[in-house]
Design a protein around this motif. Structure first.
Motif, PDB file in Angstrom:
ATOM      1  N   TYR A  15      -9.672  -7.175   0.953  1.00  0.00           N
ATOM      2  CA  TYR A  15      -8.383  -6.476   0.984  1.00  0.00           C
ATOM      3  C   TYR A  15      -7.262  -7.460   1.299  1.00  0.00           C
ATOM      4  O   TYR A  15      -7.407  -8.285   2.188  1.00  0.00           O
ATOM      5  CB  TYR A  15      -8.430  -5.386   2.064  1.00  0.00           C
ATOM      6  CG  TYR A  15      -7.103  -4.709   2.320  1.00  0.00           C
ATOM      7  CD1 TYR A  15      -6.677  -3.685   1.503  1.00  0.00           C
ATOM      8  CD2 TYR A  15      -6.280  -5.105   3.378  1.00  0.00           C
ATOM      9  CE1 TYR A  15      -5.461  -3.054   1.730  1.00  0.00           C
ATOM     10  CE2 TYR A  15      -5.065  -4.488   3.606  1.00  0.00           C
ATOM     11  CZ  TYR A  15      -4.663  -3.458   2.778  1.00  0.00           C
ATOM     12  OH  TYR A  15      -3.463  -2.850   2.994  1.00  0.00           O
ATOM     13  N   ILE A  39       0.820  -1.207   0.000  1.00  0.00           N
ATOM     14  CA  ILE A  39       0.000   0.000   0.000  1.00  0.00           C
ATOM     15  C   ILE A  39       0.859   1.264   0.000  1.00  0.00           C
ATOM     16  O   ILE A  39       0.461   2.290  -0.538  1.00  0.00           O
ATOM     17  CB  ILE A  39      -1.020   0.000   1.164  1.00  0.00           C
ATOM     18  CG1 ILE A  39      -2.136   1.006   0.871  1.00  0.00           C
ATOM     19  CG2 ILE A  39      -0.344   0.221   2.488  1.00  0.00           C
ATOM     20  CD1 ILE A  39      -3.363   0.848   1.738  1.00  0.00           C
ATOM     21  N   PHE A  48      -6.588   0.982  -3.126  1.00  0.00           N
ATOM     22  CA  PHE A  48      -6.723   1.093  -1.676  1.00  0.00           C
ATOM     23  C   PHE A  48      -5.826   2.222  -1.195  1.00  0.00           C
ATOM     24  O   PHE A  48      -4.739   2.426  -1.720  1.00  0.00           O
ATOM     25  CB  PHE A  48      -6.262  -0.190  -0.975  1.00  0.00           C
ATOM     26  CG  PHE A  48      -7.092  -1.401  -1.265  1.00  0.00           C
ATOM     27  CD1 PHE A  48      -8.354  -1.555  -0.709  1.00  0.00           C
ATOM     28  CD2 PHE A  48      -6.602  -2.406  -2.081  1.00  0.00           C
ATOM     29  CE1 PHE A  48      -9.106  -2.691  -0.965  1.00  0.00           C
ATOM     30  CE2 PHE A  48      -7.338  -3.546  -2.336  1.00  0.00           C
ATOM     31  CZ  PHE A  48      -8.604  -3.680  -1.782  1.00  0.00           C
ATOM     32  N   ARG A  72      -4.937   4.497   2.778  1.00  0.00           N
ATOM     33  CA  ARG A  72      -5.190   4.607   4.212  1.00  0.00           C
ATOM     34  C   ARG A  72      -5.418   6.072   4.538  1.00  0.00           C
ATOM     35  O   ARG A  72      -4.678   6.941   4.091  1.00  0.00           O
ATOM     36  CB  ARG A  72      -4.014   4.085   5.017  1.00  0.00           C
ATOM     37  CG  ARG A  72      -3.898   2.593   4.963  1.00  0.00           C
ATOM     38  CD  ARG A  72      -3.139   2.093   6.181  1.00  0.00           C
ATOM     39  NE  ARG A  72      -2.619   0.775   5.933  1.00  0.00           N
ATOM     40  CZ  ARG A  72      -3.272  -0.332   6.223  1.00  0.00           C
ATOM     41  NH1 ARG A  72      -4.449  -0.267   6.774  1.00  0.00           N
ATOM     42  NH2 ARG A  72      -2.737  -1.507   5.965  1.00  0.00           N
ATOM     43  N   THR A  78      -8.327   1.766   6.303  1.00  0.00           N
ATOM     44  CA  THR A  78      -8.173   1.385   4.901  1.00  0.00           C
ATOM     45  C   THR A  78      -9.455   1.709   4.165  1.00  0.00           C
ATOM     46  O   THR A  78     -10.552   1.401   4.632  1.00  0.00           O
ATOM     47  CB  THR A  78      -7.858  -0.113   4.780  1.00  0.00           C
ATOM     48  OG1 THR A  78      -6.652  -0.385   5.512  1.00  0.00           O
ATOM     49  CG2 THR A  78      -7.668  -0.517   3.326  1.00  0.00           C
TER      50      THR A  78
END
Length: 130
Positions: free
Chosen positions: A114, A9, A41, A43, A48
């Motif tokens: 995820y 990520i 994705f 954060r 998330t």
């Protein structure tokens, strides 16, 4: 952009719909706007979120296919154009019920699964150096 074999990520990866390339008519100097549908994705404040949207770029010449578009797309400063996002509790995006429902049919299962790539998408693509 280049394709990576694993999901990190921190490298801000995108999963691309390889069948979604759309290109405008070339301008007088041969440049054209091109875009593909993508999901990703991110954060936010430790949470998330799943996003859906497009990656759009003004290319010096009209790309012949999606891989040519992605190879020429090197400036990721602005990231994707997010059209909808879901954090498991709240939706942000379109205000029409039909579009909200369409977005959530992708975003809800995507977040639940995820960090796997949603069906119909190819990933992970990133602007980060190899």
């Amino acid at each position: 952009m280049h394709r990576e074999t694993r999901f990190l990520i921190s490298r801000k990866p995108y999963a691309i719909d390889l069948d979604s390339l759309r290109v405008t008519e070339p301008g007088p100097h041969g440049s054209a706007w091109a875009q593909v549908d993508a999901v990703w994705f991110r954060r936010r404040n430790g949470i998330t979120i799943a996003c859906t949207g497009t990656l759009r770029d003004l290319q010096d010449r009209t790309p012949g296919d999606v891989h040519e578009f992605l190879a020429a797309f090197t400036d990721g400063r602005y990231g994707g154009n997010c059209h909808g996002r879901w954090d498991g509790e709240r939706y942000w995006g379109a205000q029409t019920p039909f579009q909200m429902a369409l977005d959530l049919t992708v975003l809800e299962p995507m977040l639940a699964d995820y960090p796997n790539i949603p069906e119909g998408y190819d990933g992970w693509w990133t602007f980060q150096p190899a």
